[in-house]
Design a protein around this motif. Structure first.
Motif, PDB file in Angstrom:
ATOM      1  N   ALA A 181       0.831  -1.214   0.000  1.00 51.13           N
ATOM      2  CA  ALA A 181       0.000   0.000   0.000  1.00 51.13           C
ATOM      3  C   ALA A 181       0.862   1.260   0.000  1.00 51.13           C
ATOM      4  N   TYR A 182       2.141   1.111   0.355  1.00 45.37           N
ATOM      5  CA  TYR A 182       3.025   2.273   0.413  1.00 45.37           C
ATOM      6  C   TYR A 182       3.566   2.620  -0.971  1.00 45.37           C
ATOM      7  N   ASP A 183       3.974   3.864  -1.116  1.00 44.45           N
ATOM      8  CA  ASP A 183       4.657   4.291  -2.333  1.00 44.45           C
ATOM      9  C   ASP A 183       6.155   4.062  -2.241  1.00 44.45           C
ATOM     10  N   VAL A 184       6.707   4.225  -1.047  1.00 47.22           N
ATOM     11  CA  VAL A 184       8.143   4.055  -0.821  1.00 47.22           C
ATOM     12  C   VAL A 184       8.348   3.320   0.499  1.00 47.22           C
ATOM     13  N   GLY A 217       1.492  -8.454  -7.950  1.00 48.22           N
ATOM     14  CA  GLY A 217       0.161  -8.334  -8.530  1.00 48.22           C
ATOM     15  C   GLY A 217       0.026  -6.990  -9.230  1.00 48.22           C
ATOM     16  N   ASP A 218      -1.020  -6.235  -8.856  1.00 45.53           N
ATOM     17  CA  ASP A 218      -1.234  -4.936  -9.488  1.00 45.53           C
ATOM     18  C   ASP A 218      -0.694  -3.781  -8.644  1.00 45.53           C
ATOM     19  N   ARG A 219       0.106  -4.090  -7.628  1.00 42.70           N
ATOM     20  CA  ARG A 219       0.678  -3.062  -6.766  1.00 42.70           C
ATOM     21  C   ARG A 219       2.189  -2.999  -6.923  1.00 42.70           C
ATOM     22  N   SER A 220       2.723  -1.781  -6.901  1.00 41.10           N
ATOM     23  CA  SER A 220       4.167  -1.582  -6.993  1.00 41.10           C
ATOM     24  C   SER A 220       4.611  -0.600  -5.925  1.00 41.10           C
ATOM     25  N   VAL A 221       5.836  -0.790  -5.464  1.00 40.04           N
ATOM     26  CA  VAL A 221       6.398   0.074  -4.435  1.00 40.04           C
ATOM     27  C   VAL A 221       7.868   0.326  -4.762  1.00 40.04           C
ATOM     28  N   ARG A 222       8.357   1.489  -4.420  1.00 37.77           N
ATOM     29  CA  ARG A 222       9.772   1.804  -4.590  1.00 37.77           C
ATOM     30  C   ARG A 222      10.494   1.466  -3.284  1.00 37.77           C
ATOM     31  N   ALA A 223      11.504   0.597  -3.354  1.00 39.01           N
ATOM     32  CA  ALA A 223      12.258   0.195  -2.168  1.00 39.01           C
ATOM     33  C   ALA A 223      13.676   0.734  -2.273  1.00 39.01           C
ATOM     34  N   LEU A 224      14.182   1.302  -1.186  1.00 35.97           N
ATOM     35  CA  LEU A 224      15.505   1.915  -1.245  1.00 35.97           C
ATOM     36  C   LEU A 224      16.259   1.756   0.055  1.00 35.97           C
ATOM     37  N   VAL A 225      17.587   1.893  -0.055  1.00 35.45           N
ATOM     38  CA  VAL A 225      18.466   1.925   1.106  1.00 35.45           C
ATOM     39  C   VAL A 225      18.709   3.384   1.467  1.00 35.45           C
ATOM     40  N   CYS A 226      18.466   3.706   2.731  1.00 32.98           N
ATOM     41  CA  CYS A 226      18.534   5.105   3.154  1.00 32.98           C
ATOM     42  C   CYS A 226      18.917   5.146   4.639  1.00 32.98           C
ATOM     43  N   PRO A 227      20.192   4.953   4.967  1.00 31.81           N
ATOM     44  CA  PRO A 227      20.604   4.874   6.375  1.00 31.81           C
ATOM     45  C   PRO A 227      20.410   6.190   7.119  1.00 31.81           C
ATOM     46  N   MET A 455       8.445  11.740  -3.418  1.00 27.12           N
ATOM     47  CA  MET A 455       7.813  12.688  -4.322  1.00 27.12           C
ATOM     48  C   MET A 455       7.981  12.338  -5.794  1.00 27.12           C
ATOM     49  N   LEU A 456       8.723  11.269  -6.089  1.00 28.19           N
ATOM     50  CA  LEU A 456       8.835  10.814  -7.476  1.00 28.19           C
ATOM     51  C   LEU A 456       7.484  10.290  -7.963  1.00 28.19           C
ATOM     52  N   PRO A 457       7.284  10.216  -9.288  1.00 30.34           N
ATOM     53  CA  PRO A 457       6.047   9.622  -9.812  1.00 30.34           C
ATOM     54  C   PRO A 457       5.816   8.249  -9.212  1.00 30.34           C
ATOM     55  N   ARG A 458       4.573   7.927  -8.949  1.00 30.92           N
ATOM     56  CA  ARG A 458       4.235   6.675  -8.288  1.00 30.92           C
ATOM     57  C   ARG A 458       4.776   5.482  -9.058  1.00 30.92           C
TER      58      ARG A 458
END
Length: 461
Positions: A181-184, A217-227, A455-458
């Motif tokens: 459900a998250y964007d990032v 499925g039909d959901r996508s999320v941006r995953a990142l490393v951010c210490p 804030m990047l495009p979803r």
């Protein structure tokens, strides 16, 4: 950007540096909220007989907070139960301590739904919502179910366990699905991110894009490393302030010419305090000529006293410190000073600066900001030495610390001897390398990196 809405389990209103030991997350979020005219929502930490739905608004040092009280059942099942007797030990690789109860899981879902019910009416259309940590994994999905179309980000401040370990959790698959459900989603280290991706790919059949987009499925999320980092300039300034100088002088006077080793940790089994004491004892045994030249100051404020495993670790450490002191102390020297209370960050800055060695040896830690604060507090002309567990998230950044396996008493003993005998040139070189990392990836970098991604495009748009 419009307002920043931060949601966390507890809300810790800014109280100033002399009012007690305020955690790194609290300091970080307060800074972000001041800049973005935001709102911090969460549990007040108070109990109430019957939930009333009332929200307490306060403004402290430019930060607006909105808190709710929780009922005893909610606290027992959601906080003491699922969060701290199920998720916390499992995510810190302590399968032996994790407890799985349906009531715990039910209370966790109920409180997350209650948070969503209370905060959803407070959101404006262009607000950006940043949800913090393992207490609130499903909150984003709960908000989506209530029609929330805002940008939603989630940051995990603890480790993410390997796939096989996470699979022990009965609700693991559902928990991870709901995170889409998250964007990032942000993690401290590449290791924690890889473990998350491994579960998504091999247990749920998700796909990982080269651009960091994870799809299920039909959901996508941006995953990142951010210490996460510390407010480095602020902490350097604290270390030069009057309270820090007074603490420094007090510690140097009480040391009576001896070198001080310092450890500062919340009283928790993940911090490796028992193993640390045993490593220090090994040093005393192997190097009797050094005994009266050094002492260990361990500051360990109690926490989560209602959870049995925390009561046991406190009893264990009291017994262990007593045994070591009884075995090795002399009339004019005690090897361990063990203190069960917290101190303000300005006082800690002075204590750090007075310590020849910073001993930070968690068995598993998402980041560990004490390691970074110790480095930031040092005298650039005569810095101390950081000994750091290779299993702390900070080890990925502070590679010039002396990295140790905290389970090995021999490694800890050897590291203490190496640090005590290290010449000034090497101490300065190692400190400068660590300080460069702390300065370049500080709290402002962490905040901006995550919010820029949010804030990047979803993802998938």
């Amino acid at each position: 950007m419009s307002r920043l809405i931060v949601i966390s389990n507890r809300v810790s209103a800014p109280k100033g540096s002399q009012s007690g030991a305020q955690g790194g997350l609290a300091v970080a979020l307060a800074s972000a909220l001041r800049e973005h005219d935001g709102l911090w929502f969460g549990w007040s930490g108070e109990r109430i007989d019957t939930f009333t739905g009332e929200i307490d608004y306060q403004v402290n040092q430019g930060v607006t907070t909105a808190t709710i009280d929780l009922e005893d059942q909610d606290i027992d099942e959601y906080y003491n139960g699922y969060a701290n007797r199920t998720l916390w030990p499992l995510f810190h690789y302590r399968v032996d301590l994790a407890e799985y109860e349906r009531d715990f899981a039910g209370g966790y879902q109920r409180v997350n739904a209650r948070f969503a019910d209370m905060v959803a009416p407070l959101l404006e259309a262009d607000d950006v919502v940043w949800i913090q940590d393992y207490h609130l994994f499903p909150l984003g999905d709960e908000l989506r179910q209530r029609g929330c179309g805002n940008r939603l980000g989630f940051f995990l401040h603890i480790p993410w366990p390997p796939r096989r370990l996470l699979s022990i959790l009965p609700e693991a698959a559902e928990l991870v699905r709901r995170m889409f459900a998250y964007d990032v989603i942000g993690f401290h280290t590449a290791e924690w991110l890889e473990s998350f991706l491994d579960f998504v790919r091999l247990e749920l059949g998700g796909t990982i894009g080269a651009d960091g987009i994870v799809t299920l499925g039909d959901r996508s999320v941006r995953a990142l490393v951010c210490p996460i980092g510390i407010d480095t300039p602020e902490f350097v300034e604290l270390a030069a302030g009057v309270p820090a100088r007074l603490a420094y002088r007090k510690m140097r006077d009480s040391a009576d010419g001896r070198d001080m080793i310092v450890g500062v940790d919340r009283l928790d089994y993940s911090k490796g305090l028992e193993e640390r004491f045993l490593g220090y004892e090994r040093f005393l045994v192997e190097h009797p000529e050094e005994r009266k030249e050094v002492f260990l100051l361990q500051i360990a404020p109690p926490s989560r006293g209602a959870v049995g495993s925390y009561q046991r670790i406190r009893d264990t450490l009291q017994g262990l410190s007593g045994r070591i002191n009884g075995a090795y102390a002399d009339v004019d020297w005690v090897p361990i000073r063990y203190v069960n209370q917290g101190y303000g960050r300005d006082t800690l800055a002075g204590i750090y600066r007075a310590a020849k060695i910073g001993l930070v040896t968690p068995l598993r830690d998402g980041m560990n900001l004490v390691a970074k604060e110790y480095v930031a507090a040092q005298d650039p002309e005569d810095p101390g030495v950081l000994i750091l567990s290779r299993f702390a998230g900070a080890a990925a950044q502070l590679t010039e610390a002396i990295l140790v396996n905290p389970y090995s008493a021999e490694e800890v003993s050897d590291a203490i001897l190496k640090a005590m005998r290290m010449d000034r040139a090497e101490r300065i070189r190692r400190w400068r390398a660590c300080m460069d990392s702390i300065e370049s990836q500080d709290i402002n970098w962490w905040r901006q990196t995550f919010l820029d991604a949010l804030m990047l495009p979803r993802a998938g748009a």
